[in-house]
Enzyme design. Sequence first.
Site, short mmCIF file in Angstrom:
data_model
loop_
_atom_site.label_atom_id
_atom_site.label_comp_id
_atom_site.label_asym_id
_atom_site.label_seq_id
_atom_site.Cartn_x
_atom_site.Cartn_y
_atom_site.Cartn_z
N GLY A 56 0.81 -1.22 0.00
CA GLY A 56 0.00 0.00 0.00
C GLY A 56 0.84 1.26 0.00
N CYS A 57 1.89 1.27 0.79
CA CYS A 57 2.76 2.45 0.88
C CYS A 57 3.50 2.66 -0.43
CB CYS A 57 3.72 2.30 2.05
SG CYS A 57 2.85 2.30 3.64
N THR A 58 3.85 1.59 -1.12
CA THR A 58 4.53 1.70 -2.40
C THR A 58 3.60 2.30 -3.45
OG1 THR A 58 6.03 -0.12 -1.90
CG2 THR A 58 5.71 0.40 -4.23
#
Length: 154
Positions: A45-47
């Site tokens: 998700g952060c990527t």
Amino acid sequence: MNTLTAGTPAQAFTLMNQDNEPVSLSDFKGKKVLAYFYPKAMTPGCTVQACGLRDSKAELDEKNVVVLGISIDPVKRLPKFIERDNLNFTLLSDEDHAVAEQFGVWGLKSVMGREYNGLHRISFLIDENGTIEHVFNKFKTKDHHQVVLDYLNQ
């Protein structure tokens, strides 16, 4: 958790960046700053969220917006994230989550029935004078950059 709201002054901070150099919010006086808090570098998700901001850099530059990604990752993890995903903005380490607490994004989370304290995925658009202009707290990671751009273009 007492998240800062639009119209309130942003909390002053200085954190170490991916190059282990200090970066302060006050370094960006006269620019808008998108301070986006994300839980952990190099996770799916952060990527996706980071790559959306990376790909929107030209449009954000046109709007005089500097992006600062803030997580509780140690400094040594940040250059790997930047290199792996060709990120073109600054990442900051808030390992002791002091800044996250100041902004009210550190608090109780629940995943599959397990509760723990952690970093909430919330972004703050800080205006040229250091006041929070807008808080982004309802978005999907893949749409975060577009939600920010839509706000800036209205």
